[in-house]
Design an enzyme around this catalytic site. Structure first.
Site, short mmCIF file in Angstrom:
data_model
loop_
_atom_site.label_atom_id
_atom_site.label_comp_id
_atom_site.label_asym_id
_atom_site.label_seq_id
_atom_site.Cartn_x
_atom_site.Cartn_y
_atom_site.Cartn_z
N GLY A 3 0.79 -1.23 0.00
CA GLY A 3 0.00 0.00 0.00
C GLY A 3 0.82 1.28 0.00
N ASN A 54 1.60 3.17 -2.51
CA ASN A 54 0.93 4.20 -3.32
C ASN A 54 -0.26 4.79 -2.59
OD1 ASN A 54 2.05 4.59 -6.16
ND2 ASN A 54 2.13 2.37 -5.94
N MET A 62 -4.40 -6.33 -6.97
CA MET A 62 -3.98 -7.34 -7.94
C MET A 62 -5.11 -8.32 -8.25
SD MET A 62 -1.08 -6.07 -8.48
CE MET A 62 -0.01 -7.22 -9.34
N ILE A 102 -8.19 -9.12 -11.31
CA ILE A 102 -8.86 -8.79 -12.56
C ILE A 102 -10.31 -8.52 -12.23
CG2 ILE A 102 -9.61 -9.71 -14.78
CD1 ILE A 102 -6.93 -11.23 -14.88
N LEU A 103 -10.82 -7.39 -12.69
CA LEU A 103 -12.19 -6.98 -12.33
C LEU A 103 -13.17 -7.42 -13.41
CD1 LEU A 103 -11.13 -3.44 -11.13
CD2 LEU A 103 -11.96 -5.30 -9.67
N HIS A 125 -0.20 1.39 -13.16
CA HIS A 125 0.42 0.20 -13.74
C HIS A 125 1.90 0.47 -13.95
CE1 HIS A 125 0.69 -3.57 -15.90
NE2 HIS A 125 1.41 -2.93 -16.80
N GLU A 130 -11.00 -3.76 -20.64
CA GLU A 130 -9.79 -4.51 -21.01
C GLU A 130 -8.66 -4.21 -20.02
OE1 GLU A 130 -7.16 -5.23 -25.05
OE2 GLU A 130 -8.88 -3.90 -25.12
N GLN A 184 8.76 7.00 -8.53
CA GLN A 184 7.99 7.87 -9.44
C GLN A 184 6.49 7.62 -9.31
OE1 GLN A 184 9.22 10.47 -11.15
NE2 GLN A 184 10.99 9.88 -9.91
N GLU A 185 6.11 6.38 -8.98
CA GLU A 185 4.69 6.11 -8.74
C GLU A 185 4.17 7.02 -7.64
OE1 GLU A 185 3.43 2.02 -8.51
OE2 GLU A 185 5.22 1.31 -9.55
#
Ligand code: GAR
Length: 197
Positions: free
Chosen positions: A16, A18, A98, A100-101, A117, A151, A181-182
């Site tokens: 966490g 970010n 992490m 996939i929705l 991402h 997608e 950088q994120e």
């Protein structure tokens, strides 16, 4: 006034960092007073996610919803949406979430669902982005914040940052360089959105 409050819900799966960068920036820049925006909840699909403790320490509602307890992706996403909607979000922020929705989940939050991402999209969607960038001989790598569409890792780009790939880089070394950088661009992208909401 309910409508003037821009609630932000952040979804995580792990450390966490970010999420923490967004929370800290929101506090330091007083987003609540300036933009009526605040991080109201952090939700993890992994109960052991370290980020949940950080959120609690900040007085933010922190909840775990373990995907392992659900028979299908649809069932998990439906419960996740119920949990999220309790917080009346103006923005749902995926920060190292992490999973996939399902299309239904993405549709429900269309226009207010964003993701970070760790690659320069549209290059390297999916997993192992840093190793793949090294293997391809890339001279630069980076990170992208984008709107989420049906997608995976495709969707309008909101912000990007570039870092060099250095000779002898390992995936871990590159990931660490990208992560710094994120922490710069994700708070910046969220701020830009809440300013416009
Ligand atoms: C970050 O590097 C983020 O870009 C990546 O997971 C990490 C989470 O770190 N996300 C993805 O790979 C999404 N496909 P954090 O939990 O410390 O923010």
């Amino acid at each position: 006034m309910k409508n003037s409050v821009k609630n932000i819900v952040i979804l995580i799966s792990g450390g966490g960092s970010n999420m923490a960068a967004i929370v800290r920036t929101a506090q330091q820049e007083n987003w609540q007073q300036r933009y009526g925006a605040r991080v109201v909840a952090v939700v993890s699909n992994k109960p052991e996610a370290a980020g949940l403790a950080f959120a609690r320490e900040q007085g933010i509602a922190a909840e775990a919803l373990d995907h392992k307890g659900f028979a299908s992706r649809e069932a998990f996403d439906a419960e996740l949406a119920t949990l999220i909607d309790r917080h009346e979000p103006a923005l749902v922020v995926l920060a190292g979430f992490m999973r996939i929705l399902t299309p239904g989940f993405v549709e429900r939050y269309a226009g207010r669902l964003i993701n970070i991402h760790p690659s320069l999209l549209p290059a390297f969607t999916g997993l192992h982005t840093h190793q793949r960038a090294i293997d391809a001989g890339c001279k630069v790598a980076g990170v992208t914040v984008h709107q989420v569409t049906a997608e995976l890792d495709v969707g309008p780009i909101l912000d990007q940052a570039v870092v060099p790939v250095l000779p002898g880089d390992t995936a871990d070394a590159l990931a660490a360089r990208v992560l710094t950088q994120e922490h710069v661009i994700y708070p910046r992208a969220v701020r830009a959105l809440v300013q416009r909401l």
